[in-house]
Structures are given as C-alpha cells and as structure tokens.
Design a protein around this motif. Sequence first.
Motif, PDB file in Angstrom:
ATOM      1  N   PHE A 124     -43.692  77.000 -70.410  1.00  0.00           N
ATOM      2  CA  PHE A 124     -42.543  76.507 -71.165  1.00  0.00           C
ATOM      3  C   PHE A 124     -42.653  76.788 -72.665  1.00  0.00           C
ATOM      4  CE2 PHE A 124     -45.390  72.864 -71.022  1.00  0.00           C
ATOM      5  CZ  PHE A 124     -45.596  72.620 -69.679  1.00  0.00           C
ATOM      6  N   GLY A 125     -42.971  78.052 -72.997  1.00  0.00           N
ATOM      7  CA  GLY A 125     -42.974  78.498 -74.390  1.00  0.00           C
ATOM      8  C   GLY A 125     -44.208  78.134 -75.180  1.00  0.00           C
ATOM      9  N   TYR A 224     -45.216  73.095 -62.375  1.00  0.00           N
ATOM     10  CA  TYR A 224     -44.754  73.301 -61.002  1.00  0.00           C
ATOM     11  C   TYR A 224     -43.266  72.981 -60.884  1.00  0.00           C
ATOM     12  CZ  TYR A 224     -44.101  72.574 -55.995  1.00  0.00           C
ATOM     13  OH  TYR A 224     -43.621  72.634 -54.717  1.00  0.00           O
ATOM     14  N   ALA A 225     -42.841  71.881 -61.486  1.00  0.00           N
ATOM     15  CA  ALA A 225     -41.434  71.488 -61.420  1.00  0.00           C
ATOM     16  C   ALA A 225     -40.545  72.533 -62.086  1.00  0.00           C
ATOM     17  CB  ALA A 225     -41.235  70.120 -62.070  1.00  0.00           C
ATOM     18  N   GLU A 226     -40.995  73.044 -63.258  1.00  0.00           N
ATOM     19  CA  GLU A 226     -40.219  74.065 -63.968  1.00  0.00           C
ATOM     20  C   GLU A 226     -40.131  75.339 -63.139  1.00  0.00           C
ATOM     21  OE1 GLU A 226     -38.843  74.223 -67.098  1.00  0.00           O
ATOM     22  OE2 GLU A 226     -39.280  72.167 -67.739  1.00  0.00           O
ATOM     23  N   ALA A 227     -41.251  75.734 -62.511  1.00  0.00           N
ATOM     24  CA  ALA A 227     -41.260  76.963 -61.712  1.00  0.00           C
ATOM     25  C   ALA A 227     -40.381  76.827 -60.477  1.00  0.00           C
ATOM     26  CB  ALA A 227     -42.696  77.311 -61.317  1.00  0.00           C
ATOM     27  N   GLU A 228     -40.356  75.629 -59.905  1.00  0.00           N
ATOM     28  CA  GLU A 228     -39.500  75.398 -58.754  1.00  0.00           C
ATOM     29  C   GLU A 228     -38.028  75.433 -59.165  1.00  0.00           C
ATOM     30  OE1 GLU A 228     -40.000  74.243 -55.154  1.00  0.00           O
ATOM     31  OE2 GLU A 228     -41.542  75.715 -55.661  1.00  0.00           O
ATOM     32  N   ALA A 229     -37.703  74.796 -60.284  1.00  0.00           N
ATOM     33  CA  ALA A 229     -36.315  74.725 -60.732  1.00  0.00           C
ATOM     34  C   ALA A 229     -35.775  76.097 -61.122  1.00  0.00           C
ATOM     35  CB  ALA A 229     -36.199  73.759 -61.907  1.00  0.00           C
ATOM     36  N   SER A 230     -36.635  76.911 -61.736  1.00  0.00           N
ATOM     37  CA  SER A 230     -36.201  78.238 -62.192  1.00  0.00           C
ATOM     38  C   SER A 230     -36.201  79.271 -61.075  1.00  0.00           C
ATOM     39  CB  SER A 230     -37.112  78.722 -63.319  1.00  0.00           C
ATOM     40  OG  SER A 230     -38.442  78.920 -62.843  1.00  0.00           O
ATOM     41  N   ASP A 234     -44.057  80.630 -60.283  1.00  0.00           N
ATOM     42  CA  ASP A 234     -45.186  81.333 -60.881  1.00  0.00           C
ATOM     43  C   ASP A 234     -46.212  80.403 -61.511  1.00  0.00           C
ATOM     44  OD1 ASP A 234     -43.593  80.440 -62.917  1.00  0.00           O
ATOM     45  OD2 ASP A 234     -43.487  82.339 -64.008  1.00  0.00           O
ATOM     46  N   SER A 235     -46.148  79.100 -61.227  1.00  0.00           N
ATOM     47  CA  SER A 235     -47.156  78.183 -61.752  1.00  0.00           C
ATOM     48  C   SER A 235     -48.457  78.367 -60.984  1.00  0.00           C
ATOM     49  CB  SER A 235     -46.687  76.735 -61.620  1.00  0.00           C
ATOM     50  OG  SER A 235     -46.747  76.307 -60.258  1.00  0.00           O
ATOM     51  N   PHE A 236     -49.538  77.791 -61.502  1.00  0.00           N
ATOM     52  CA  PHE A 236     -50.822  77.902 -60.815  1.00  0.00           C
ATOM     53  C   PHE A 236     -50.778  77.237 -59.443  1.00  0.00           C
ATOM     54  CE2 PHE A 236     -54.549  79.619 -63.099  1.00  0.00           C
ATOM     55  CZ  PHE A 236     -53.869  80.188 -64.173  1.00  0.00           C
ATOM     56  N   TRP A 237     -49.928  76.232 -59.292  1.00  0.00           N
ATOM     57  CA  TRP A 237     -49.785  75.597 -57.984  1.00  0.00           C
ATOM     58  C   TRP A 237     -49.169  76.563 -56.987  1.00  0.00           C
ATOM     59  CZ3 TRP A 237     -51.937  71.293 -56.265  1.00  0.00           C
ATOM     60  CH2 TRP A 237     -52.350  70.319 -57.177  1.00  0.00           C
ATOM     61  N   HIS A 238     -48.402  77.531 -57.476  1.00  0.00           N
ATOM     62  CA  HIS A 238     -47.808  78.543 -56.607  1.00  0.00           C
ATOM     63  C   HIS A 238     -48.743  79.723 -56.373  1.00  0.00           C
ATOM     64  CE1 HIS A 238     -44.043  76.528 -58.065  1.00  0.00           C
ATOM     65  NE2 HIS A 238     -43.701  76.702 -56.796  1.00  0.00           N
ATOM     66  N   THR A 239     -49.416  80.170 -57.441  1.00  0.00           N
ATOM     67  CA  THR A 239     -50.224  81.390 -57.348  1.00  0.00           C
ATOM     68  C   THR A 239     -51.648  81.134 -56.871  1.00  0.00           C
ATOM     69  OG1 THR A 239     -50.824  81.195 -59.696  1.00  0.00           O
ATOM     70  CG2 THR A 239     -48.866  82.496 -59.160  1.00  0.00           C
ATOM     71  N   HIS A 240     -52.181  79.929 -57.097  1.00  0.00           N
ATOM     72  CA  HIS A 240     -53.544  79.600 -56.676  1.00  0.00           C
ATOM     73  C   HIS A 240     -53.558  78.218 -56.005  1.00  0.00           C
ATOM     74  CE1 HIS A 240     -53.998  82.554 -59.924  1.00  0.00           C
ATOM     75  NE2 HIS A 240     -55.162  82.882 -59.387  1.00  0.00           N
ATOM     76  N   PRO A 241     -52.837  78.049 -54.913  1.00  0.00           N
ATOM     77  CA  PRO A 241     -52.697  76.711 -54.315  1.00  0.00           C
ATOM     78  C   PRO A 241     -54.002  76.112 -53.813  1.00  0.00           C
ATOM     79  CG  PRO A 241     -51.838  78.401 -52.842  1.00  0.00           C
ATOM     80  CD  PRO A 241     -52.119  79.082 -54.138  1.00  0.00           C
TER      81      PRO A 241
END
Length: 341
Positions: A124-125, A224-230, A234-241
């Motif tokens: 988030f920037g 994770y919430a931002e990556a899901e909404a967008s 691409d958050s670490f929870w997505h890429t390295h679960p």
Amino acid sequence: MALTTLKDRVLAATQQAPATGGRPAPASAEEGHVQAPATVLEAVAGDPVQESADAVLTWLRRYEGHVTDALPAHMEAGPFLAAVRNVLPSLRFCNPASVLQATLTAARFGLVPDGREAVITKEFGRAVFIPTYRGFIALMHRTGRVGSVRVGMVYEGDEYSYEPSAPAPLDFTLKQDPARSKSDRGAPLFAYAFAWSTDGHRSQVVTVNREEMEKVRDEYSRAYAEAEASGKRDSFWHTHPIEMWWKTAVRQLERVVPVSAEVRALVVADRAGEAGQVQLLHAPDPEAATLKTEADAAGEAAEASQDQASAGPVRKASLVKRSQPRRSSRKARRGRAGRRS
C-alpha cells in the motif's frame, strides 16, 4: 514543536502518508517543515539515472550511519547493507520515510532482509519490514536458552498422534514418508512448532489448524485484505501460504518458551506491519539495549557476589589457613634475625 531526532522525523514523515499509500500530507508552514518527497526517486531528484539502483542507494547512503548504529553489536554492517541494496530497486516508488523506517526496524532486530530471515517489501505505497519464521527462530536462538526449534506441517496422509496430556516427547509423534510427494500426502491439516531448550527440555507443542490460521490472517493482515479486494492476490499470504502458516505457529511459541524481550517486541512489530502501522516504535532501541546489557551484567555480578557471600565462611577460612603460615613464618624469620643480631 521542532523535530530534532532522526526517529522523530521518520515517524512524522511516515505518519503523514495516508492509509491508502499516496503522497504524504504537506506539513503546515507554522510547523516549519518542508513537504516530504512522495517517493524515494523524488528524494534523489536530479540524479541522471533516477530509475537505477545507484540513485536509490544514493538516498540510502545519507542515512548509512544511522543504519549501522542501529545494528546489534554482533552484526557487521556490510552484509546487511548489501541486502538492503539488493531490495532497493523494488522500493523506489515507496514513501522514503517508510523505506528508512523498514530498514532501521530490520537493523534494530538484527535480521538481514535477504528473504531468509526477513524481507522489506512494498505494501500500500509503503515499505514494510516482514520477519519470516526463520527470523523468529534466529532471535529465539540468541536468547541462549533455546537450543533448537522445530516447525512443520501435518498433511492428511501423514500418520500422527497428538495427546497434550502425555509427557514429552510422547505427546506428539509424526511419521512421514519422504518418498511421497506433497500431492500424495493430501491437503495440509495443521502447522506445529516446538522448541528444545539448551538444558534438554522440550517445550509445549503449538498447533495451528486451518481455521485458526485463516482467523489470524483475516483479522491482522491488511496486506491480505488489500490484495483480495484488488484482485491482485500478491500478498505474502497468497504467494507463500505455507511459510506464513508456519510463522503463525512459531510466533505463538513466544507464549510457551522462555524468550527475550526482543522476541516479544518482534511479535508486536510484525503485527504493526500487518496492520499498516509504524513498526519502528516497537523495535529495540540501541541505547536501551546497551543499558539493558549493562544492567544484566551488573545483575549477574551481584548474583555472583551473593553466591560468594553465602559460601564465604568456608572459602574465607581456607584462605586464612593458607595465608597465616606465610605471615607467621615471616614474623619468625624477623624474630630469629633480631636475636642473632
């Protein structure tokens, strides 16, 4: 009120950035501040090759001394700065104060952001310091009380037994066939973690099932919430679960293993990073760490003196017995010499 210290300036500039990660809000003229640059590249404006890693490194070199001073005494600055140099190109569009904050936070914990013990990534920037499960284990080892930490995953096809009321190590047993692929072993059931102390005792086993993992992820991870909404996912929870699942288990070891204040502070700083909050507030302060080391040394010296005092009469008597004959013999020699004269 004027901001005189580096920490004050970093915190002020970081907190000026809006929650969505845009440009920092301009400071008021009454405060006497200049608007902070929006990105690291803007901070090094005028460099002929702004998009290069060298341009970003030029910005970091302004604060190299502060980063070096923040490192623990046992760490060399060279490898740490080399790791930061490698990650800087991916952070060139981040708020510069957040890059410095993430770098200083990693330095204070003594975790090299090379992807093994920790990473510094863009969320988030802003640049965010993220310790890995290996980073937590590294800090546990530094306490001197933890000899080893075991973390892993139990899958549907594994043979295991978990009986918390049984004595260790019978409370948890796991049999895995290394010849079987992960797909053959089925879906992951739960992550586990435990530690062996340096005196040979094993800690309680910590387990985190899927429901517990998802609750931690959904409740604490803003990335994770931002990556899901967008839809980027691409958050670490997505890429390295799996690694994040492991870290959740290792992080909970802090409740059942004797750890240092640094480990507890790392848990808080990690949670702050997940929530998009300032992490530097929770990182160990070098001056405070020095004072704590001196206090610990003084405490150990006082404890040793008390031990000597409790055993003093025996040791003192033995010293007197060894020393008295020497004094009496010297007196006797002086007496004999006087009689001869």
